[in-house]
Design a protein around this motif. Structure first.
Motif, PDB file in Angstrom:
ATOM      1  N   HIS A  34       0.842  -1.203   0.000  1.00 43.74           N
ATOM      2  CA  HIS A  34       0.000   0.000   0.000  1.00 43.74           C
ATOM      3  C   HIS A  34       0.872   1.247   0.000  1.00 43.74           C
ATOM      4  N   GLY A  46      -3.795   6.762   3.557  1.00 44.58           N
ATOM      5  CA  GLY A  46      -5.175   6.463   3.956  1.00 44.58           C
ATOM      6  C   GLY A  46      -6.113   6.254   2.783  1.00 44.58           C
ATOM      7  N   THR A  49      -6.900   2.387   1.917  1.00 43.63           N
ATOM      8  CA  THR A  49      -7.956   1.637   2.610  1.00 43.63           C
ATOM      9  C   THR A  49      -9.325   2.274   2.413  1.00 43.63           C
ATOM     10  N   TYR A  50      -9.352   3.534   2.029  1.00 38.45           N
ATOM     11  CA  TYR A  50     -10.623   4.188   1.725  1.00 38.45           C
ATOM     12  C   TYR A  50     -11.203   3.619   0.425  1.00 38.45           C
ATOM     13  N   THR A  53     -10.614  -2.589  -0.211  1.00 40.43           N
ATOM     14  CA  THR A  53     -10.757  -3.360   1.018  1.00 40.43           C
ATOM     15  C   THR A  53      -9.446  -4.016   1.435  1.00 40.43           C
ATOM     16  N   GLY A  54      -8.538  -4.152   0.506  1.00 37.85           N
ATOM     17  CA  GLY A  54      -7.251  -4.765   0.819  1.00 37.85           C
ATOM     18  C   GLY A  54      -6.392  -4.849  -0.422  1.00 37.85           C
TER      19      GLY A  54
END
Length: 181
Positions: A34, A46, A49-50, A53-54
């Motif tokens: 990520h 951030g 994850t917004y 989902t993964g």
């Protein structure tokens, strides 16, 4: 104290998906995180994850983008063919030209194969890609020949990406003609 304002960025999700392909090309699936994707997309961590989902969802969307992009070029090239001879030439082009089998596309394809082998739900992306390719080929060839040509395109493209002395255009054309008949 001024309130923090949200940045309007309607293309953020698409940019993240595209950046994921860049990160995969540079670091492989195993090195895709990520944090690396957020940095490549120039978005806050951030956002990852917004919007997703993964990591598996993100990788699936990135590989779907790859498959859709490549299959659109594939379909477009075959749609230009007016007859069987031109369709055979289109197949030869797909094998020997960098328009489909560029080093980056091949590298990303290898990563997709390996990832899908370990993540069965992702096989659907590969199956959809194969079906789009075969449908484009079926416009000019019988179903069995289309399936064989699809495998030939893929196999020869893989070989050409690593073979120090790949088949030349004339040899590829002769092979395509044999498989297409």
């Amino acid at each position: 104290m001024p309130s923090s304002q949200r940045r309007y960025d309607p293309d953020r999700r698409a940019r993240i998906v595209q950046a994921t392909l860049d990160v995969i090309a540079e670091h492989g699936v195993a090195g895709t995180t990520h944090r690396r994707v957020a940095a490549a997309a120039d978005v806050p961590l951030g956002s990852m994850t917004y919007h997703f989902t993964g990591l598996v969802e993100l990788l699936t969307e990135a590989f779907t983008l790859l498959a859709d992009t490549v299959s659109a070029r594939f379909t477009e090239r075959l749609a230009e063919a007016a007859d069987r001879h031109e369709a055979c030439e289109a197949v030869v082009d797909l094998i020997v030209d960098d328009s489909w089998a560029s080093p980056r596309t091949m590298l990303l394809s290898y990563e997709l194969y390996a990832f899908a082998a370990r993540n069965p739900p992702l096989r659907r992306v590969m199956q959809d890609w194969m079906e789009k390719s075969r449908a484009a080929l079926r416009q000019h060839f019988p179903a069995d020949a289309a399936k064989a040509l699809d495998a030939l395109i893929e196999g020869l493209s893989i070989h050409r990406s690593v073979d120090p002395e790949p088949m030349d255009r004339a040899r590829v054309r002769a092979l395509v003609e044999r498989v297409a008949s």
